[in-house]
Write a protein that holds these residues in place. Sequence first.
Motif: not given
Length: 146
Positions: A28, A31-32, A34-35, A118-122
């Motif tokens: 988590t 991802k934060d 990354s975003s 990516n930031a969404k985890g894709e």
Amino acid sequence: MKKIILTVALFLVSVITITAQNWQTDFTLAKDISSKEHKPIILVFQGSDWCGPCIKLDHEIWSTDAFKNYADKNYVMLQADFPKRKKNALPEAQTKANAKLAEAYNKNGIFPFVVVLNAKGEVLGETSYKKTTPENYIKEINAFTK
């Protein structure tokens, strides 16, 4: 004498801190970051105390100055470690978090396994250990993000 020893110790800690790879262990949080920083995530599945290719990947790529300097500016590094030796055991919460990541991104249990997200985890791309230079490894990973 104590002041000299303390000064040397503080210097060594600061050098180690400066040159250490900035690994995240919380998905988590990764991802934060990354975003917010607009950087892809490099998720690394490794067996740090038993997997020969994992150890080689760490020494030949992740631990090099060339990769660390580039990664610091361009990636969020996320580690999912699966040590086997009791002395290297992770806290239970981290073990569960790593298992959850493996269920989502490493269903075949490949080690080492590198997933670019990516930031969404894709998933943007996947790779593993290769006998190459840090610069060529960076080129390969960058190709996933184009």
